[in-house]
Design an enzyme around this catalytic site. Structure first.
Site, PDB file in Angstrom:
ATOM      1  N   HIS A   1       0.858  -1.183   0.000  1.00 50.25           N
ATOM      2  CA  HIS A   1       0.000   0.000   0.000  1.00 50.25           C
ATOM      3  C   HIS A   1       0.897   1.236   0.000  1.00 50.25           C
ATOM      4  CE1 HIS A   1      -2.066   3.247   2.348  1.00 50.25           C
ATOM      5  NE2 HIS A   1      -2.984   3.003   1.422  1.00 50.25           N
TER       6      HIS A   1
ATOM      7  N   HIS B   1       2.031  11.142  -2.872  1.00 49.87           N
ATOM      8  CA  HIS B   1       0.789  10.979  -2.116  1.00 49.87           C
ATOM      9  C   HIS B   1       0.073  12.321  -2.133  1.00 49.87           C
ATOM     10  CE1 HIS B   1      -1.282   9.427   1.790  1.00 49.87           C
ATOM     11  NE2 HIS B   1      -2.028   9.280   0.712  1.00 49.87           N
TER      12      HIS B   1
END
Length: 592
Positions: free
Chosen positions: A133, A179
């Site tokens: 992840h 991100h």
């Protein structure tokens, strides 16, 4: 039997000396040696082979294997003990001490098989897949650096699913992996792709799955397609039929890399749904995890649908967004959907195969209400589970919440920490560490009355695992003399636990052995198991401390279904999952 003396200085003037005896073969080892050596002082190659077959259940061992072991020991004896004279004369086989030392050799007596041995010709939905992840993050979810280094480390450990979040760079002419909407610093997409190509198959030859969670306009999607095709070349797999009615097999995809993302023609439409869900994942847990198939993201009903990224699109971008990028679309193995509403509405099994992504919280809530629908869905389709948003430190959740319901992709922060990551690493030590573990048959097939597996249902004990912890060594080599205790040798004990379905969970521990670098416990525990196929044996050595938290002395986690019977040398790992150089336990595993 000799001994070793350790000296510790107290208050700069007093010396404390501790004489520690060398470890001797425990009674069970002596008994096994006497039995298979027929009472003789040495064990021949033929007798060793009988021991390997009957006691260790190593049915694949041959006479050539046992002869090679004995010859190796004899050669070592000549080199090390040429000056010594044995009063009983020369032995043409293994002595008791040599047999004991042989049992401590991990290469011969590892607790798990090192080769791939599962059927690899089933659809991908029939496997648990080692899934990362936010694979590019070096630390926490909010402010750490993005880099290809954690991607490389994950691939070197056998992780098969890599996630990349794609955003336009500051000048809108290239692609960053970052991100989104956080303080993380970006890394270039091309650097990540080159590293994936270089390290994809260093640990496992089975397919690597990349999910591109893209926030890109079509002209940059086209650039991604060009970049991906040029870098991966023939390694890149994409289906010739659309949509797929069944996933391909790991065996057919050896050495191949697969891509998954939402179809580009839906870019503008998905701004309200898919990207808002991506934002939910970004703020709630990180970003979505990689996968090679169609990704159906369930949108939070409470989300208002506004996306800051939508506001940043100028008129030129909005116009071009209505045109698809055909090169990009062609590379997507399975197209992503953009549904919203209740999870149950998306658990249908009609039509092409797909993937559904759920947060750990969503899965827990859904499984409580309609767990059987989830299991049926995962028989053909794929579910990915990702960490909740409050895990900003890159911690993880208990992976069994997904595995119990057949979820193939339980996405973890591989740069994280803690016991949950140990469980993940333990599960994927199975099947030779190739990153694909065949799901148990009860998660793939219906029962005789068309029922599916229910992990909450009480079922009879299927088998009992007996675990005996004999002794351990190697700490004096891997740690400084005062690492555990400033004034004395360590006081070690071992915790032995079962992690699995709720009915099988158990925790045991040995007594504390005081002031000894070479502890001998010689204790046995029994674990009745209702679902041994999903059980993990967690082993942790700790050093007892009266006044502070007990010190960590090593750990490992092993899939129960893969344990090899008999005496086993069990290597231990540090808290990050790196193998300690010398530390290992001598244990015995038996099933009844």
């Amino acid at each position: 039997m000799g001994s070793v003396t350790y000296s510790y200085k107290m208050f700069r003037c007093f010396n404390r000396k501790f004489a520690v005896s060398e470890q001797a073969p425990p009674p069970d080892v002596r008994e096994a040696f006497s039995l298979f050596a027929d009472g003789a002082p040495s064990m021949s190659a033929d007798q060793l082979l009988r021991f390997l077959h009957d006691h260790q259940r190593e049915l694949g061992c041959t006479a050539q294997d046992s002869s090679r072991i004995v010859d190796s020991v004899l050669q070592s004896r000549k080199q090390n003990d040429s000056a010594k004279c044995d009063p009983d004369g020369p032995h043409l086989g293994l002595t008791l001490d040599e047999f004991f030392r042989f049992l401590f050799i991990v290469d011969f007596n590892a607790p798990l098989k090192s080769q791939v041995h599962h059927d690899m010709n089933a659809p991908l939905s029939h496997y648990f897949i080692y899934t990362g992840h936010n694979s590019y993050l070096t630390g926490n979810q909010l402010s750490s650096d993005c880099s290809d280094v954690p991607i490389i480390k994950a691939l070197q450990r056998g992780v098969r699913v890599i996630e990349l979040d794609l955003w336009p760079n500051s000048t809108k002419d290239d692609i960053d992996v970052v991100h989104g909407r956080t303080l993380t610093t970006p890394v270039s997409l091309i650097q990540c792709l080159k590293s994936i190509k270089e390290y994809a198959f260093v640990k496992s030859e089975y397919p690597v799955i990349i999910t591109l969670e893209d926030h890109l306009p079509p002209y940059l999607q086209a650039k991604v397609a060009e970049m991906t095709t040029q870098i991966f070349g023939d390694m890149l797999y994409f289906p010739l039929t659309d949509p797929l009615t069944e996933f391909p097999t790991p065996e057919s995809l050896k050495g191949r890399i697969l891509i998954s993302t939402k179809p580009p023609k839906e870019y503008l439409e998905s701004k309200q749904f898919k990207d808002s869900d991506s934002e939910r994942e970004s703020t709630e847990e990180g970003s979505p995890s990689p996968c090679l198939f169609t990704e159906v993201e369930v949108v939070d009903e409470k989300f208002d649908g506004n996306d800051p990224d939508e506001e940043g699109l100028d008129a030129r971008d909005k116009k071009s967004d209505q045109q698809s990028a055909p090169e990009y679309k062609r590379l997507i193995t399975i197209h992503a959907g953009k549904p919203k509403g209740h999870v149950k509405d998306h658990l249908n099994i009609v039509g092409g195969v797909k993937r559904l992504s759920l947060s750990e919280q969503e899965l827990a809530k859904a499984s409580a209400s309609y767990g059987s629908d989830i299991v049926r869905f995962t028989q053909k389709n794929i579910i990915r589970v990702y960490p909740k948003g409050t895990r900003v430190t890159s911690s993880n959740y208990r992976p069994h919440i997904g595995w119990m319901y057949g979820a193939q992709m339980v996405a973890f922060n591989m740069q994280g920490h803690g016991k949950s990551l140990w469980y993940m690493q333990g599960m994927f030590r199975a099947n030779g560490g190739c990153g694909y573990v065949k799901k148990p048959a009860f998660l793939i097939e219906n029962g005789p009355h068309n029922e599916v597996f229910d992990p909450k249902r009480t079922i009879p004990v299927k088998k009992t695992l007996k675990v005996k912890v004999y002794m351990g060594n190697g700490w004096s080599s891997d740690f400084s003399k005062t690492h555990f205790d400033t004034f004395s040798p360590p006081d070690f004990y071992t915790k032995v636990c079962i992690v699995g379905v709720p009915a099988d969970k158990a925790n045991k521990k040995t007594k504390v052995i005081q002031d000894n670098w070479f502890p001998v416990w010689d204790e046995e525990f029994e674990f009745p198991l209702t679902v041994p196929e999903l059980a993990l044996l967690q082993i942790e050595v700790r050093e007892y401390d009266k006044h502070e938290k007990d010190d960590f002395g090593g750990q490992t986690c092993l899939p129960v279904s893969e344990l090899r019977s008999g005496f086993r040398a069990v290597p231990l790992y540090d808290q990050k999952g790196e193998k300690l150089k010398s530390v290992k336990l001598l244990m015995r595993f038996q099933f009844k």
